[in-house]
Design a protein around this motif. Sequence first.
Motif, PDB file in Angstrom:
ATOM      1  N   ILE B 380       0.934  -1.376  -0.025  1.00 53.65           N
ATOM      2  CA  ILE B 380       0.031   0.172  -0.092  1.00 53.65           C
ATOM      3  C   ILE B 380       0.812   1.153   0.071  1.00 53.65           C
ATOM      4  N   GLU B 381       1.873   1.321   1.065  1.00 49.55           N
ATOM      5  CA  GLU B 381       2.552   2.623   1.109  1.00 49.55           C
ATOM      6  C   GLU B 381       3.597   2.842   0.031  1.00 49.55           C
ATOM      7  N   ARG B 382       4.006   1.895  -0.751  1.00 45.22           N
ATOM      8  CA  ARG B 382       4.774   2.099  -1.590  1.00 45.22           C
ATOM      9  C   ARG B 382       4.059   2.695  -2.940  1.00 45.22           C
ATOM     10  N   LEU B 383       2.727   2.096  -3.278  1.00 46.09           N
ATOM     11  CA  LEU B 383       1.794   2.364  -4.143  1.00 46.09           C
ATOM     12  C   LEU B 383       1.274   3.769  -3.806  1.00 46.09           C
ATOM     13  N   VAL B 384       1.089   4.244  -2.813  1.00 42.01           N
ATOM     14  CA  VAL B 384       0.627   5.500  -2.445  1.00 42.01           C
ATOM     15  C   VAL B 384       1.614   6.555  -2.740  1.00 42.01           C
ATOM     16  N   GLU B 385       2.768   6.403  -2.266  1.00 45.73           N
ATOM     17  CA  GLU B 385       3.663   7.024  -2.581  1.00 45.73           C
ATOM     18  C   GLU B 385       3.884   7.146  -4.282  1.00 45.73           C
ATOM     19  N   ARG B 386       3.957   6.041  -4.898  1.00 44.21           N
ATOM     20  CA  ARG B 386       3.971   6.196  -6.305  1.00 44.21           C
ATOM     21  C   ARG B 386       3.206   7.055  -6.829  1.00 44.21           C
ATOM     22  N   ALA B 387       1.635   6.837  -6.238  1.00 44.03           N
ATOM     23  CA  ALA B 387       0.714   7.616  -6.742  1.00 44.03           C
ATOM     24  C   ALA B 387       0.667   9.231  -6.625  1.00 44.03           C
ATOM     25  N   ALA B 388       1.407   9.315  -5.625  1.00 47.81           N
ATOM     26  CA  ALA B 388       1.395  11.188  -5.096  1.00 47.81           C
ATOM     27  C   ALA B 388       2.575  11.384  -6.280  1.00 47.81           C
ATOM     28  N   ARG B 389       3.652  10.608  -6.306  1.00 48.50           N
ATOM     29  CA  ARG B 389       4.556  11.122  -7.579  1.00 48.50           C
ATOM     30  C   ARG B 389       3.995  10.951  -8.851  1.00 48.50           C
ATOM     31  N   ASP B 390       3.289  10.136  -9.248  1.00 49.34           N
ATOM     32  CA  ASP B 390       2.486  10.216 -10.608  1.00 49.34           C
ATOM     33  C   ASP B 390       1.614  11.199 -10.750  1.00 49.34           C
ATOM     34  N   MET B 391       0.695  11.604  -9.573  1.00 49.52           N
ATOM     35  CA  MET B 391      -0.155  12.748  -9.417  1.00 49.52           C
ATOM     36  C   MET B 391       0.524  13.996  -9.413  1.00 49.52           C
ATOM     37  N   LYS B 392       1.555  14.087  -9.131  1.00 49.85           N
ATOM     38  CA  LYS B 392       2.586  15.414  -8.680  1.00 49.85           C
ATOM     39  C   LYS B 392       1.759  15.644  -7.542  1.00 49.85           C
ATOM     40  N   MET B 393       1.488  15.142  -6.425  1.00 50.93           N
ATOM     41  CA  MET B 393       0.871  15.527  -5.393  1.00 50.93           C
ATOM     42  C   MET B 393       1.973  15.367  -4.242  1.00 50.93           C
ATOM     43  N   ASP B 394       1.595  16.178  -3.249  1.00 50.28           N
ATOM     44  CA  ASP B 394       2.605  16.108  -1.940  1.00 50.28           C
ATOM     45  C   ASP B 394       2.169  14.753  -1.175  1.00 50.28           C
ATOM     46  N   PRO B 395       3.093  13.678  -0.890  1.00 46.60           N
ATOM     47  CA  PRO B 395       2.905  12.373  -0.473  1.00 46.60           C
ATOM     48  C   PRO B 395       2.056  12.588   1.047  1.00 46.60           C
ATOM     49  N   ALA B 396       2.314  13.764   1.607  1.00 46.16           N
ATOM     50  CA  ALA B 396       1.404  13.929   2.809  1.00 46.16           C
ATOM     51  C   ALA B 396      -0.076  14.164   2.449  1.00 46.16           C
ATOM     52  N   GLU B 397      -0.326  15.029   1.470  1.00 44.26           N
ATOM     53  CA  GLU B 397      -1.602  15.559   1.053  1.00 44.26           C
ATOM     54  C   GLU B 397      -2.477  14.239   0.670  1.00 44.26           C
ATOM     55  N   ILE B 398      -1.655  13.478  -0.111  1.00 46.01           N
ATOM     56  CA  ILE B 398      -2.719  12.262  -0.958  1.00 46.01           C
ATOM     57  C   ILE B 398      -3.033  11.334   0.240  1.00 46.01           C
ATOM     58  N   ARG B 399      -2.284  11.393   0.999  1.00 48.52           N
ATOM     59  CA  ARG B 399      -2.788  10.135   2.493  1.00 48.52           C
ATOM     60  C   ARG B 399      -3.695  10.991   3.281  1.00 48.52           C
ATOM     61  N   ARG B 400      -3.571  12.072   3.403  1.00 53.48           N
ATOM     62  CA  ARG B 400      -4.607  13.179   4.218  1.00 53.48           C
ATOM     63  C   ARG B 400      -5.947  12.944   3.567  1.00 53.48           C
ATOM     64  N   ARG B 401      -5.885  13.123   2.257  1.00 51.48           N
ATOM     65  CA  ARG B 401      -7.150  13.023   1.377  1.00 51.48           C
ATOM     66  C   ARG B 401      -7.988  11.801   1.511  1.00 51.48           C
ATOM     67  N   ASN B 402      -7.189  10.794   1.808  1.00 50.47           N
ATOM     68  CA  ASN B 402      -8.044   9.478   1.653  1.00 50.47           C
ATOM     69  C   ASN B 402      -7.905   8.755   3.249  1.00 50.47           C
ATOM     70  N   PHE B 403      -7.601   9.340   4.279  1.00 48.40           N
ATOM     71  CA  PHE B 403      -7.520   8.839   5.385  1.00 48.40           C
ATOM     72  C   PHE B 403      -8.902   8.648   5.747  1.00 48.40           C
ATOM     73  N   ILE B 404      -9.185   7.374   6.631  1.00 50.93           N
ATOM     74  CA  ILE B 404     -10.451   7.263   7.411  1.00 50.93           C
ATOM     75  C   ILE B 404     -10.466   8.305   8.494  1.00 50.93           C
ATOM     76  N   GLN B 405     -11.448   8.887   8.654  1.00 50.03           N
ATOM     77  CA  GLN B 405     -11.674   9.889   9.801  1.00 50.03           C
ATOM     78  C   GLN B 405     -12.058   9.409  11.020  1.00 50.03           C
ATOM     79  N   PRO B 406     -11.620  10.075  12.232  1.00 47.41           N
ATOM     80  CA  PRO B 406     -12.072   9.417  13.713  1.00 47.41           C
ATOM     81  C   PRO B 406     -13.577   9.379  13.782  1.00 47.41           C
ATOM     82  N   ASN B 407     -14.213  10.143  13.217  1.00 42.75           N
ATOM     83  CA  ASN B 407     -15.603   9.829  13.392  1.00 42.75           C
ATOM     84  C   ASN B 407     -16.346   8.799  12.623  1.00 42.75           C
ATOM     85  N   GLU B 408     -15.461   8.005  11.799  1.00 46.58           N
ATOM     86  CA  GLU B 408     -16.122   6.990  10.930  1.00 46.58           C
ATOM     87  C   GLU B 408     -15.814   5.524  11.566  1.00 46.58           C
ATOM     88  N   PHE B 409     -15.364   5.471  12.806  1.00 45.19           N
ATOM     89  CA  PHE B 409     -15.250   4.283  13.511  1.00 45.19           C
ATOM     90  C   PHE B 409     -16.496   3.696  14.134  1.00 45.19           C
TER      91      PHE B 409
END
Lengths: 155, 787
Positions: B380-409
């Motif tokens: 997952i984490e290699r692929l997500v980093e790759r996705a950030a590079r492919d999409m020219k997005m910040d690797p922290a930002e792409i993760r943030r955008r997709n995180f499960i949120q605390p109120n969703e548990f």
Amino acid sequence: MPSVTMTVNGQEVSRDVEPRTLLVEFLREHLHLTGTHVGCDTSQCGACVVHVDGASVKACSILAMQAEGGQITTIEGLATNGDLHPMQAAFKEHHGLQCGFCTPGMVMSAVDLLKHDPNPDEDTIRHWLEGNICRCTGYHNIVKAIQHAAKEMRG
Amino acid sequence: MPDTGAPRVLRKEDHRFLTGRGHYTDDLNRPGQLYAAFVRAENAHAKLNAVNVEAARKAPGVVAVFTGKDMEADGVGSLPCGWVVTDKNGSPHKAPPHWPLARDKVRYVGDHIAVVIAESIMQARDAAELVEVDVEALDANANPAKALEGAPAVHDDAADNLCYDWELGDKAAVDEAFAKAHHVSKMELKNNRLIPNAIEPRAAIGEYDPGTDEYTLYSTSQNPHLLRLILCAFVLNLPEHKVRIVAPDVGGGFGSKIFCYAEETVCTWAAKKVGRPIKWTAGRDESFSSDAHGRDHVTHAELAMDQDGKFLALKVDTIANLGAYLSSFATAVPTYLYGTLLAGQYKTPAVHCNVKGVFTNTAPVDAYRGAGRPEATYVIERLVERAARDMKMDPAEIRRRNFIQPNEFPYQTPVALTYDSGQYELALDEALKMIDYQGFPQRRQESERKGKLRGIGFSAYIEACGIAPSKVVGSLGAGVGLWESGQVRFNATGSISVFTGSHSHGQGHETTFAQVVAERFGVPVENVDVVHGDTGRIAMGMGTYGSRSLAVGGSAIVRACDKIVEKGKKIAAHMLEASVDDIEFDAGTFRVAGTDKQKSIGEIAFAAYVPHDYPEDVEPGLDETAFYDPANFTYPSGVHIAEVEIDPDTGETKIVDWVAVDDFGKVVNPMIVEGQVHGGIAQGVGQALLEECVYDEMGQLVTGSYQDYCMPRADDLPSFRVAMTETPCPHNPLGAKGCGEAGAIAAPAALMNAVTDALGTDEIAMPATREKVWRVAQARLTPAAAE
Ligand code: FES
Ligand code: FES
């Protein structure tokens, strides 16, 4: 079988041994000093480090007969009158051990380091420990413990 | 780090280890003990024509020599695999027999052919050399990537080398999402094979008492009760109450000491045949060749995204090498501990995973620290980093955008699990702050000025610990229950003995569990002793693996403490002449509510054993046992960030910073937990940069010693910066989630993301050794130089 005599933790001992007996086997099997461990068969892990005439030696790398007449200190002989050596105390205080298997060798090796360099920096410590493998701690707390022991021992 | 306000509690077990007074299995010797040496296969794959033991039998000091035929004649069974994985075609996995001593063929280098038992270890080893093994060598199948492509069959009853073809997730939903994706990122990933290398080699002493017909096995086991169950029920066919297993001090396990192995089986069986105790201790060469190995996946993975970098679907195809035989839990590791984790920390709505488990002529592969979860996180984490590079997005930002949120548990993932709780963004923010992410571009420039390549890499991992509940794992093929037991006994004089089925081999349970009990009863930690690792002293247990000990074993102890308090209230009510309902318990004291009438728990314990003034309907004694079967897994999580500087001239990768922000729920002993994180990261760094188990085409083990297998040494590693967030587990009484494997799960992806960031290419596989890094760096700087 030839006989071998040495002083181990302050006591003179003599035993008849097969000539191929390693020092570590002599300590563990003949003297029942099982604090010195065996972690490999290629003299690389350092679990077996003891002091021979004051210097750290991998006890799996020499024959018992080569230690004839020597002064040996093992982990069992490091504390004095029940008080932990400052290195042992620092390992406890800074959580420098987990399973404890590499620990005797680490401690004996670290004590020898401070004889060479009473104030080693982190790089020096890490380099010195090249011959001691620990699978549990990631070395972080071992390095910290040695730094604190060094400070303690410098007074 | 949450400030618990509590003083640091140092470890109770340390004194004996630091003074050389631990008792590891090889330190023990039994009266009349003999020694065993094994004759092992030198071929990776061969037919056994004959094993001639006559010369060995006549050698000095030899008491007996046994082969697979002797065990067969005694009806000894096969070493079983405890988890049946169902193939997607509906049939159970293929589980060919795994004889403790080979019967017809040998199937990996190190496979067991015969055992020589002699008066001394030297005599046993010398005589083992005299055993003549007549074999017909067969072609080997040692490469998992080619195992399914017509490679020689390891087992006749799995002619295509396929153990199972398993899938999880909604393939149609995944295909549909891919069809409408804005972008798809793809990777080929190899999860390198590792050798666990606990520094204490495996060892066993088997013993038999003809007077009572009882067996005792001393073994370097992480789970003595489970080992007893497997040995008795499946292999040696012995009554469980006639077998005692003692796992004394054990020098690290990391999974490799969970399993039921041939050597301990042989020592137990042979002890009765020769009528004397038999000891075996592995040489490190034997650890390399015959401990169960870890990882060894080849994976193709694809991630589909929309134009904003939102994950739409993930598909993962993996070939998992299971080795020559199925080790105790081998089948579950690349399936239920891998595929089920592929949602990671993200809201990816559709995930599909296909795993083909294959047989090869290599040592069995099973759980190694993290077991399936490091492999999932790596994908997952290699692929997500790759996705950030492919999409020219910040690797922290792409993760943030997709995180499960605390109120969703509780959060239901598309791959079967329901996460309990988590605050993923909180850990990310903390980690970014700690590493000064803002300052990275400048640090990179400074490195460039020195001619160095700097990179930063993220890993946001999810872990599933304390695998449970038993009913669910049973429905998924597990052959065992996954509860734990805890017994808490007040002695008459007020000291406390705690008996746990968990096993400590470095984790410090003797301290942590004592703290849990001491805190509940308001007594000093010194008054509490924790007993573990002996089926003769602990009623029942399931042992330690999967970071389950505190969350499951600790919870059982808490439940036993609750029962003590309940009983104590009845005794106190009688002594204080009050109603039970009016008795309150706090910090070691029973009190009649609203009064100053009270009894200490010590007084209650004494009364329980000297019941002169005692309620009539209450049994004497203060000794309670509880079994705890969790309602769910626990889900620790966290973010690790690694920063590296590569010297393109030497290929050296220097880890210049490492921050770890982990969430293990409630923490009992932060010092111990930090130590677990350090050790885990070190193993992950080892995997990413140094370690690799290599078999050649003939199936010969190339990396069979510390000269060839690169263990992380002190000067390969930095100091780590470790912090924690705290999101309690909502479904166990301690709120604890587990911490033992996190570092090993998080680290490889973080480090490889940093290395590939520095190198500017993903074309480098683990381990990113100095040589590989140098070649890639040179090719990049001067495209012709590395040719
Ligand atoms: S036993 Fe490994 S170096 Fe001596
Ligand atoms: S503490 Fe376990 S090997 Fe070092």
